[in-house]
Design a protein around this motif. Sequence first.
Motif, PDB file in Angstrom:
ATOM      1  N   ALA A  28      -2.886 -89.450  19.135  1.00 24.93           N
ATOM      2  CA  ALA A  28      -2.623 -89.171  20.622  1.00 24.93           C
ATOM      3  C   ALA A  28      -1.329 -88.880  21.043  1.00 24.93           C
ATOM      4  O   ALA A  28      -0.287 -89.174  20.476  1.00 24.93           O
ATOM      5  N   ASN A  29      -1.041 -87.893  21.967  1.00 21.70           N
ATOM      6  CA  ASN A  29       0.092 -87.212  22.535  1.00 21.70           C
ATOM      7  C   ASN A  29       0.062 -86.938  23.968  1.00 21.70           C
ATOM      8  O   ASN A  29      -0.997 -86.626  24.678  1.00 21.70           O
ATOM      9  N   TYR A  30       1.037 -87.756  24.617  1.00 19.14           N
ATOM     10  CA  TYR A  30       1.195 -87.669  26.075  1.00 19.14           C
ATOM     11  C   TYR A  30       2.286 -87.005  26.446  1.00 19.14           C
ATOM     12  O   TYR A  30       3.505 -87.297  25.862  1.00 19.14           O
ATOM     13  N   ASN A  31       2.141 -85.691  27.196  1.00 19.58           N
ATOM     14  CA  ASN A  31       3.437 -84.879  27.496  1.00 19.58           C
ATOM     15  C   ASN A  31       3.550 -84.771  28.972  1.00 19.58           C
ATOM     16  O   ASN A  31       2.379 -84.492  30.033  1.00 19.58           O
ATOM     17  N   ASN A  32       4.606 -84.993  29.365  1.00 19.49           N
ATOM     18  CA  ASN A  32       5.055 -84.721  31.007  1.00 19.49           C
ATOM     19  C   ASN A  32       6.217 -83.816  31.009  1.00 19.49           C
ATOM     20  O   ASN A  32       7.351 -84.037  30.436  1.00 19.49           O
ATOM     21  N   SER A  33       5.924 -82.585  31.717  1.00 22.70           N
ATOM     22  CA  SER A  33       6.813 -81.669  31.837  1.00 22.70           C
ATOM     23  C   SER A  33       7.181 -81.146  33.180  1.00 22.70           C
ATOM     24  O   SER A  33       6.279 -80.987  34.028  1.00 22.70           O
ATOM     25  N   ARG A  34       8.521 -80.774  33.534  1.00 22.77           N
ATOM     26  CA  ARG A  34       8.736 -80.013  34.710  1.00 22.77           C
ATOM     27  C   ARG A  34       9.406 -78.918  34.584  1.00 22.77           C
ATOM     28  O   ARG A  34      10.571 -78.692  33.438  1.00 22.77           O
ATOM     29  N   THR A  35       9.165 -77.485  34.769  1.00 19.59           N
ATOM     30  CA  THR A  35       9.666 -76.451  34.297  1.00 19.59           C
ATOM     31  C   THR A  35      10.053 -75.755  35.652  1.00 19.59           C
ATOM     32  O   THR A  35       9.298 -75.390  36.491  1.00 19.59           O
ATOM     33  N   GLU A  36      11.459 -75.650  35.947  1.00 15.24           N
ATOM     34  CA  GLU A  36      11.808 -74.926  37.196  1.00 15.24           C
ATOM     35  C   GLU A  36      12.318 -73.333  36.474  1.00 15.24           C
ATOM     36  O   GLU A  36      12.746 -73.078  35.361  1.00 15.24           O
ATOM     37  N   ASN A  37      11.989 -72.480  37.686  1.00 12.51           N
ATOM     38  CA  ASN A  37      12.191 -70.704  37.452  1.00 12.51           C
ATOM     39  C   ASN A  37      10.968 -70.740  36.084  1.00 12.51           C
ATOM     40  O   ASN A  37      11.396 -69.640  35.364  1.00 12.51           O
ATOM     41  N   ALA A  38      10.011 -71.220  36.200  1.00 17.76           N
ATOM     42  CA  ALA A  38       8.925 -70.840  35.272  1.00 17.76           C
ATOM     43  C   ALA A  38       8.579 -69.427  35.432  1.00 17.76           C
ATOM     44  O   ALA A  38       8.462 -68.862  36.546  1.00 17.76           O
ATOM     45  N   ILE A  39       8.229 -68.974  34.199  1.00 20.24           N
ATOM     46  CA  ILE A  39       7.530 -67.574  34.211  1.00 20.24           C
ATOM     47  C   ILE A  39       6.250 -67.473  34.097  1.00 20.24           C
ATOM     48  O   ILE A  39       5.689 -68.028  33.265  1.00 20.24           O
ATOM     49  N   LEU A  40       5.916 -66.679  35.129  1.00 17.20           N
ATOM     50  CA  LEU A  40       4.313 -66.741  35.373  1.00 17.20           C
ATOM     51  C   LEU A  40       3.942 -65.166  35.364  1.00 17.20           C
ATOM     52  O   LEU A  40       4.602 -64.413  35.839  1.00 17.20           O
ATOM     53  N   SER A  41       2.914 -64.894  34.347  1.00 18.79           N
ATOM     54  CA  SER A  41       2.234 -63.535  34.494  1.00 18.79           C
ATOM     55  C   SER A  41       0.996 -63.339  35.553  1.00 18.79           C
ATOM     56  O   SER A  41      -0.007 -64.221  35.348  1.00 18.79           O
ATOM     57  N   ILE A  42       1.031 -62.724  36.536  1.00 21.97           N
ATOM     58  CA  ILE A  42      -0.063 -62.608  37.323  1.00 21.97           C
ATOM     59  C   ILE A  42      -1.238 -61.630  36.648  1.00 21.97           C
ATOM     60  O   ILE A  42      -1.059 -60.565  36.279  1.00 21.97           O
ATOM     61  N   ALA A  43      -2.337 -62.483  36.644  1.00 22.85           N
ATOM     62  CA  ALA A  43      -3.502 -61.970  35.945  1.00 22.85           C
ATOM     63  C   ALA A  43      -4.322 -61.086  37.076  1.00 22.85           C
ATOM     64  O   ALA A  43      -4.741 -60.079  36.821  1.00 22.85           O
ATOM     65  N   ASP A  44      -4.677 -62.038  38.061  1.00 30.47           N
ATOM     66  CA  ASP A  44      -5.395 -61.455  39.102  1.00 30.47           C
ATOM     67  C   ASP A  44      -4.911 -62.028  40.684  1.00 30.47           C
ATOM     68  O   ASP A  44      -4.091 -62.726  40.576  1.00 30.47           O
ATOM     69  N   GLY A  45      -5.539 -61.301  41.511  1.00 27.22           N
ATOM     70  CA  GLY A  45      -5.130 -61.812  42.853  1.00 27.22           C
ATOM     71  C   GLY A  45      -5.539 -63.254  43.311  1.00 27.22           C
ATOM     72  O   GLY A  45      -6.671 -63.510  42.677  1.00 27.22           O
ATOM     73  N   SER A  46      -4.945 -63.691  44.127  1.00 25.08           N
ATOM     74  CA  SER A  46      -5.321 -64.818  44.901  1.00 25.08           C
ATOM     75  C   SER A  46      -4.580 -65.003  46.223  1.00 25.08           C
ATOM     76  O   SER A  46      -3.414 -64.309  46.295  1.00 25.08           O
ATOM     77  N   ALA A  47      -5.158 -65.904  47.181  1.00 24.24           N
ATOM     78  CA  ALA A  47      -4.490 -65.828  48.351  1.00 24.24           C
ATOM     79  C   ALA A  47      -3.011 -66.424  48.378  1.00 24.24           C
ATOM     80  O   ALA A  47      -2.098 -65.945  48.942  1.00 24.24           O
ATOM     81  N   ALA A  48      -2.739 -67.532  47.493  1.00 28.72           N
ATOM     82  CA  ALA A  48      -1.555 -67.958  47.365  1.00 28.72           C
ATOM     83  C   ALA A  48      -0.585 -67.070  46.873  1.00 28.72           C
ATOM     84  O   ALA A  48       0.622 -66.983  47.232  1.00 28.72           O
TER      85      ALA A  48
END
Length: 868
Positions: A522-542
Motif C-alpha cells: 500500500a502506498n499513499y502519496n500527497n503532492s502539491r505541484t506549483e507551475n505544473a506543466i499541462l498539455s491541453i488535449a481538448d477544450g473546456s469552459a475552464a
Amino acid sequence: MTQTRMKLLAGAALAVLAPAAHAQTQAPPRQDNPAPKQGEDDIVVTGKAPPGSVIGDIPPENRLGQADIAAYGVGTVSELLDAIAEQTASAQGRDDEGPVVLVNGKRISGVNEVSDLPTESIVRVDILPEEVALKYGYDAQRKVVNIILRRRFEGRVANLAGGLATESQGENGSGDFTYTRIRDNDRVNIAGRAKSTASLLESERDLVPAAIAANGADDREYRTLKPATRSYGLNANVAHQLGTKTNLSVNLRGDYSTSDGLNGLPLGTSNFLSDDPLRQDSRTTTVGGGVTLNHDLNKRWRLSAVASYSHADTRRDTDRADAGLIGTDRASSLTDSGNASLLVNGKLLALPAGDAAISLRLGGDFSTLSTRSTLGWAATSGDSSRTNGGGQISLDLPLASRAKGVLPFLGKLTANLNGGVTQVSDYGTLGTFGYGLNWTPVTGLSLIAAVNEDRVAPTLAQRGDAVVITDNVRAYDYATGQTVTVSRISGGNPLLKADDRHVVKLGLTAKPWTKLNLTFTANYNNSRTENAILSIADGSAALEEAFPEHFERDAAGQLTSIDTRAVNIAREDREQLRWGINFTQVLRAPKRPTPPPGFRPPWMRDRPEGGRPNGETRYDRPPEGTDPEHRDGPPPGEDGDIVVNGRELRDPSGPGRPGGFDGPPDGFGPPPGGPPPEGFGPPPPGGPGGFGPPPPGGFRGGPGGPGGGGSDNGARLQFSLYHSVILKDEIVLREGLAPIDLMDGGTLGGTPRARHNVQLNTGVIDNGVGVRLSGSWKSAAEVTGTSPAGDLRFGALATFELRVFANLANRFRGKDWARGTRVSLSIANLLNTRQKVTDASGATPLAYQGAYLDPEGRTLLLSVRRIF
C-alpha cells in the motif's frame, strides 16, 4: 490529510501488522537438525542476501522466480515488463516513464540493454520501491526492477505473430529474431524485428459522420481512426568481463518507423473542395547507443560509469485546406541528446546499528533541437540547446538493529537523507531535497515514510518542438455542447517555466503469513505541484477562460481552432492511495526424473567420497518466514540461499537436472575451480547451454524451462490485484480563478479522470499449458455544469484480455518439431466493451462515439515462438 483518511490508513496498517507480529512472536523455536550422516556434504544456510541483489536493506515488494516468469508465457524482458506493469507502476513520478532497470544489482545504460533478452535467460526478478533508486543515483520517482541473469545460456529465438480485429480490419503482422549468449558476465544479445499494421477507416466502423456536405456526402472512407504504421528495429548488446572486478557493456540500436493517416476530405463552406483526402504522414529514424562500466573498487565500494547518446530525425507532412486552396505543410526536427554519469556507492563508516552507506553521483547531459517548418507560405526555423550538470548524494544511516542489539525492540530502522543540484543552461540552478525512514519492525513487514521536494525544467521538445497544424480534427465543444471539426495546433511553447513539487509518501509492504505466499503493498502519496506543466488535449469552459489565446471561434461563436501546446498552471494538489496483493500457489509440484544409481554430477566428480575431508556434515533448514515451498530448500527453477562448502547452490532436486546439480545455479558467481578465461572462450564441458549435458527435447539455454521435455514442470497459480483511488485532485489554472475539482464534476477536456482504477492479472500454468486473464476497471465519472447539453456522464468501463499458450515440448515429449516451441493466442478487449458517454438527454455526443474512444475493439493475435 483529514483525520478520517489518517484513521483509514492506520487501520489498514494495523490489520496487516497484527498477523505478521503474531507470526513473529508465536513462531515455535527451531529444532536442532538430526545427527549428521557420514559421507554427506556440509550444507549451511546463511542469512545474507541472494547474489545479484540490490544494495541496501529495503526488501522487494515482490520477487519472481523462474517458474513465476514462465507462468506469464512471454518471450522477452520487454514483454515481461509489460506483463507486470501493474506491479511496477508508480504514483511518485510526473509521468509514467516505467521502472529503473538493473541487471544483477548493477546499473545499465538503459532498458535497451536487456529488453530483447529471452525470459528463459532470467533467474529472478525483484520489484522494489522507489526509494531504492536513490542508491543508484536516480530520483525516487520510479520503481526499481532488478533482473538477475543465468550464468550460462545460449539460444536463438524466432517469433512470428499476426492478428486482426473481430469487427474486421486492423490487420497486423510482426516477426523478430534474437540471438543470445551468456557466459558468466560476458553477454551477447542481437535482435532484429519488423512490424506492420494496416489502417482503420471510419467507414469500417459504425460511426455517425460529423461532417456532411450539402449534397449529403460524408468523408468517413477518407478518414482514418488509426493510421497505417510500419516499424523496423535492430538492437545489439555486448557485455564483457575486463577483469575480475570490472565489466563493460555496450549497446547499439537503430529504429525506423512510418505512419500514414487520412484526415478526411477538404471541406469548404458547403461542399468538399476535392475528392482527394487530406493526408498526414510521418517518418522517424532513431539511432543511439550506450556504454556502462561497473567496477568493484574493493569489498566496500563500487563504481559505475554510464553514458548514452541518441539521435532522432522526424519528418511530418500534413495536408491542409486554407482559403479554398489545398497545400501541404512540412515540418522536420532533428534531436540529439546524450548523458554521462559517474556513481560511487559503498559503506562510509561503521555505526552501532550497522554501516552507514553513501551514494554519490556526478553527471551531465546535453540536448539539441533543430526544427524547420513550412505553414502555408510561411517558412520558420528554430534551433535550441541545453546543457545540464550537477550531482546527487544519498546517505543511509542505520538507527536501530535487532541483530546488532541497538534498540532491538524497534527491529531494523534506517534513515535516509538525499539531495541534488542541477545547473540548467537556460533555467539556472534547480535543486532537490528529500528525507525518509525505512522501518522493518518484524520479519515480513516493511514501512517507508519519505518527503521529497524537487524542481524540474520542461523538456526541450516541450519548449521548442516544431509547430504542426492538423485540420479536420473532431472535438467536443463544452461551451455549445456540440461536436465540431477544428484545426489542432501542436508543438513547443518557449515560455514554459520549471515546476516545483512537494511529495509526501507513506508505504507499506507486508507478508502477513509465513506459510502463505501472499504479499500486500500500500502506498499513499500527497503532492502539491506549483507551475505544473499541462498539455491541453481538448477544450473546456475552464481552460478557455484561463487561456483564451489557445481557442479561436468564428463570428457565429463556433470553435474553429485549439492550440494544444503545453502551458504552466498555478498549482495542482493531489492525493492518491494505491494498494495491491500478489499471491502465488504451487498447485502440483514438479516431477523430476530419478537419477541412476551412483550418479555424481560432473562438478562434484573431483570431490572425495564422503563430502568434506574432516567428515563434518550438517543440514540447516531455511529460516522461519520463508515461503512454505522454500522450507525444505528452494523450489525447482528458483535460486536459493544455501551454501555448500562455501559455495552458494540451489536445491539438489533442481529442474530437469539428472540426479541433481550439474553445477552452481545460474547467476550465482563463478563455477567451481574459478571463472573461465577472459573472453568468450570455449563453452563448458557438456554443452554450451549449461554445466551438464543439454536436456533432451530442450533448447541449449538450460533445463527445466519452456522447451525442456524430460519432466513434468508441475502446476502453478498466480494472482495480482491493484486498486488506485484518487482521494483528491484539485487544480488552479491561474491565480485568482476558482479551483477545479476534477473528482467532483470538473474537467480539463477529453475524458475525465476516474476516481477508482483496478488492475487484475491472474493465470494458471499446468506443465507448460497456461491461461492468463488480465483486466482493468475504472469507475464512472461526470462532468457537471459546463455544457448547454447538460451534464456529461462517462460510464464505468471494464476490459479484459485472455491469453492461452502452450509449450509444445511439455506435451509432445521427444518430438523434434515441438522442441522449444510455444504457441499463443491472445484476445484483447475480450468482451468488446467501450466506454459509454451520454449527455442529459441520454444521447452520445458524436465526438465520444465508441469507435473514437477504442477504434479496434476486440482483437485476436496468434503467435508462434521457437527457441533453439
